[in-house]
Design a protein around this motif. Structure first.
Motif, short mmCIF file in Angstrom:
data_model
loop_
_atom_site.label_atom_id
_atom_site.label_comp_id
_atom_site.label_asym_id
_atom_site.label_seq_id
_atom_site.Cartn_x
_atom_site.Cartn_y
_atom_site.Cartn_z
N ALA A 55 58.49 30.00 54.70
CA ALA A 55 57.02 30.00 54.83
C ALA A 55 56.43 31.06 53.92
N ALA A 56 55.24 30.76 53.43
CA ALA A 56 54.51 31.72 52.60
C ALA A 56 53.03 31.64 52.93
N ALA A 57 52.36 32.78 52.86
CA ALA A 57 50.93 32.82 53.14
C ALA A 57 50.24 33.73 52.13
N VAL A 58 49.03 33.36 51.77
CA VAL A 58 48.24 34.11 50.80
C VAL A 58 46.82 34.23 51.37
N ILE A 59 46.27 35.43 51.38
CA ILE A 59 44.88 35.59 51.82
C ILE A 59 44.00 35.81 50.59
N VAL A 60 43.05 34.91 50.41
CA VAL A 60 42.16 35.00 49.25
C VAL A 60 40.73 35.30 49.72
N SER A 61 40.00 35.99 48.85
CA SER A 61 38.61 36.31 49.21
C SER A 61 37.75 36.31 47.97
N SER A 62 36.45 36.41 48.19
CA SER A 62 35.54 36.59 47.06
C SER A 62 35.75 37.99 46.49
N MET A 63 35.39 38.18 45.23
CA MET A 63 35.52 39.50 44.60
C MET A 63 34.61 40.51 45.33
N GLU A 64 33.44 40.06 45.80
CA GLU A 64 32.52 40.95 46.51
C GLU A 64 33.18 41.48 47.78
N TYR A 65 33.82 40.56 48.51
CA TYR A 65 34.48 40.94 49.77
C TYR A 65 35.55 42.00 49.49
N ALA A 66 36.31 41.79 48.41
CA ALA A 66 37.37 42.74 48.05
C ALA A 66 36.77 44.10 47.71
N ARG A 67 35.65 44.07 46.98
CA ARG A 67 34.99 45.34 46.63
C ARG A 67 34.54 46.08 47.87
N LYS A 68 33.99 45.33 48.83
CA LYS A 68 33.53 45.96 50.08
C LYS A 68 34.71 46.59 50.82
N MET A 69 35.89 45.96 50.66
CA MET A 69 37.08 46.52 51.32
C MET A 69 37.67 47.66 50.51
N ASN A 70 37.03 47.95 49.36
CA ASN A 70 37.48 49.05 48.53
C ASN A 70 38.87 48.85 47.94
N VAL A 71 39.20 47.61 47.60
CA VAL A 71 40.49 47.39 46.95
C VAL A 71 40.28 46.82 45.55
N ASP A 72 41.24 47.09 44.70
CA ASP A 72 41.23 46.54 43.35
C ASP A 72 42.29 45.44 43.35
N PRO A 73 41.88 44.21 43.68
CA PRO A 73 42.88 43.18 44.00
C PRO A 73 43.48 42.51 42.77
N ILE A 74 44.60 41.86 42.98
CA ILE A 74 45.13 40.90 42.00
C ILE A 74 44.17 39.71 42.03
N LYS A 75 43.90 39.17 40.85
CA LYS A 75 42.91 38.09 40.77
C LYS A 75 43.56 36.75 40.45
N ILE A 76 43.05 35.71 41.08
CA ILE A 76 43.43 34.35 40.69
C ILE A 76 42.49 33.93 39.56
N ARG A 77 43.07 33.69 38.39
CA ARG A 77 42.26 33.37 37.22
C ARG A 77 42.12 31.87 37.00
N ALA A 78 43.10 31.12 37.51
CA ALA A 78 43.07 29.66 37.32
C ALA A 78 43.96 28.99 38.35
N VAL A 79 43.55 27.81 38.77
CA VAL A 79 44.41 26.93 39.58
C VAL A 79 44.29 25.54 38.96
N SER A 80 45.38 25.07 38.39
CA SER A 80 45.37 23.74 37.77
C SER A 80 45.99 22.74 38.74
N THR A 81 45.24 21.70 39.06
CA THR A 81 45.77 20.64 39.92
C THR A 81 45.57 19.28 39.24
N VAL A 82 45.75 19.24 37.92
CA VAL A 82 45.47 18.02 37.15
C VAL A 82 46.48 16.92 37.46
N THR A 83 46.05 15.69 37.24
CA THR A 83 46.92 14.52 37.34
C THR A 83 47.27 14.06 35.91
#
Lengths: 395, 144
Positions: A214-242
């Motif tokens: 099992a694997a889990a990932v918690i994602v948030s808006s950049m604003e939410y991360a800033r409010k939490m005072n963290v400098d997060p790893i960013k998701i730059r792209a998600v490709s789901t092309v056919t």
């Protein structure tokens, strides 16, 4: 270029054959991700689940299953199925909701309990389902496809069985330092080459097993991360092309390609187009990547992926491997997690596990398998029936 | 001894006889080929035709790749014990510009195959069940 979303937390349940219900694995991954993010379950607004088709109804409604297991909180849920690419679709759902201002913080989770042996179609007669027919009419298993591609590499590019074994040796070494990997055992090239032949030219130690995990990932808006005072790893792209018609490479579970007699085959084959779309969206290129986590369903398939994600030209993957460039310490380590070679496949969790690995690597938390100075990474994977999956993350 | 009956493992996918063919369809509007048969909608994104001609596909092609299997696959594959290794080849049809998978005929050895080798379609027993031999299409090195 797409807007960024933040990764606040990641968590995994170690891969293996534990004989337990998939919900138990998923819960562990969720709670680890919450702790990693410094969040409580009640902070989560949406649960985006990746479905498993092997665990009955609870698996079909994975999002709700995990929301219930964590304790109904009124959170919204979604569930995605895209075979091996399910995790990427779940992440993309979460990202879309965040970028549409529908939610600020989302828990993405996938978990599976798998049977032993070859992955087989579900029971029952289905005379119009190619996934059922390929087994019935010709005994065409998943390793059949891996072996057809491997043979092709030998004939076109001079790949050798020793090259394929070297991929396994490399990934096995990488996985030694991964506490979430199922297998912690080093192999010599000779041991790999002495393992039983499954689908010529691929041997038992070169074909990925099926696992629980099992694997889990918690994602948030950049604003939410800033409010939490963290400098997060960013998701730059998600490709789901056919794919683009005509798909002229033979792909699982089909037993024929589209015909290119009337409409010519596209410039880029499907696997290349998956990463290409991710690079376009991220505004980054292969030269910006510090590592890649690719879907080594077989050792030889990793070589195809190296080319398909642009780490080298077509036909040069063997050289990249032989020069040690894809090993930890090399120019572009591939599968520093140990890859499927050390994990085995837990279908709905696998694309998320790749993102967990990128996160740990980019934070510098990967311990004995750390890629020094990692700044950006790419994942690549492909789900049955035309599901592309590629995620690019950066610091 | 009663002679065993012969039946196709799937109806309408191939012809029988001396020179068997796979049966595909061709779009009446854009001429695209399909195998298995496409009869309801054309998969060419630039075509919305719903009419197709049934056609026989080329019965010769060239090996794109191949692999021999040493382990018995899971259900719904049916085989008689003891399990015998079998070869699957991906064969490229020149005119249709498509690749079609199939087992190689019984008795063909992996070491006699190479990418690019010309093969032809044959119909052969796949498995036996309740006194009936069920057939399927297979590939065999072409006789010149």
């Amino acid at each position: 270029m797409a807007k960024e979303v933040a990764i606040l937390g990641v968590g995994m349940h170690p891969w293996g054959k534990w004989g337990k219900n998939f919900v138990e694995y998923g819960l562990k991954a969720c709670n680890d991700a919450l702790d990693d993010a410094g969040l409580a379950w009640k902070d989560i607004e949406v649960v985006a689940g990746a479905e498993t088709v092997r665990n009955g109804y609870a698996g079909y409604v994975a999002g709700a299953t995990f929301a219930e297991a964590l304790g109904w909180s009124g959170a919204r849920v979604s569930t995605s199925y895209a075979a091996c690419a399910s995790g990427a679709q779940a992440i993309n759902n979460a990202r879309a909701m965040i970028l549409a201002d529908m939610a600020d913080v989302i828990l993405v989770v996938g978990a599976d309990t798998t049977p032993k042996g070859f992955l087989a179609p579900n029971a029952g007669e289905r005379w119009t389902d190619p996934d059922w027919l390929r087994f019935r009419l010709m005994g065409c298993t998943n390793p059949t496809y891996f072996a057809l591609y491997a043979r092709r590499r030998m004939d076109l590019y001079g790949a050798t069985e020793a090259d394929f074994a070297a991929v396994k040796v490399k990934n096995a070494r990488h996985g030694m330092a991964n506490p979430n990997a199922r297998y912690h055992k080093e192999f010599t090239q000779e041991q790999v080459l002495n393992s039983p032949m499954v689908a010529d030219p691929l041997r038992l130690l070169e074909i990925c097993a099926t696992s629980d995990g099992a694997a889990a990932v918690i994602v948030s808006s950049m604003e939410y991360a800033r409010k939490m005072n963290v400098d997060p790893i960013k998701i730059r792209a998600v490709s789901t092309v056919t794919p683009v018609y005509p798909q002229s490479t033979i792909e699982m579970p089909y037993f024929s390609t589209d015909s290119a007699a009337v409409v010519p085959a596209p410039m880029m084959e499907f696997k290349e187009s998956i990463a290409h779309a991710a690079y376009e969206e991220a505004g980054l290129g292969p030269e910006d990547m510090s590592l890649a986590e690719v879907y080594d369903l077989s050792s030889a398939l990793e070589l195809d992926w190296c080319e398909n994600v642009g780490l080298c030209k077509k036909g040069d993957a063997e050289k990249l491997l032989r020069d040690g460039e894809t090993t930890l310490g090399g120019r572009i380590p591939v599968n520093p997690s140990g890859g499927l070679a050390c994990f085995g496949e837990a279908v709905p969790a696998q694309a998320l596990a790749q993102v967990c690995e990128l996160t740990w690597q980019l934070r510098g938390q990967a311990g004995g398998r750390q890629v020094e100075g990692a700044k950006a990474g790419i994942t690549a994977n492909l789900g049955l029936f035309g599901h592309g999956s590629s995620v690019i993350c950066s610091i | 001894m009663s002679e065993s009956k012969i039946a196709p493992s799937i109806e309408g996918w191939y012809t029988c006889g001396e020179s068997p063919h796979l049966i595909g369809t061709r779009c009446k509007r854009c001429s695209s080929y399909f195998f298995p048969k496409q009869e309801v909608f054309c998969r060419n994104p630039g075509c919305r035709s719903t009419e197709f001609d049934e056609i026989e596909l080329s019965r010769k092609g060239k090996i794109w790749s191949y692999t021999e299997h040493f382990y018995a696959p899971p259900e719904p594959y049916i085989f008689s014990e003891p399990f015998e290794p079998y070869i699957i080849a991906a064969v490229e049809l020149e005119e249709e510009k498509m690749i079609i998978l199939g087992q190689m005929a019984q008795g063909v050895l992996s070491q006699d195959l190479t990418t690019g080798l010309e093969v032809e379609l044959v119909v052969e027993k796949l498995y036996e069940q309740d006194g009936t031999d069920y057939t399927v299409w297979k590939w065999k090195p072409a006789e010149n």
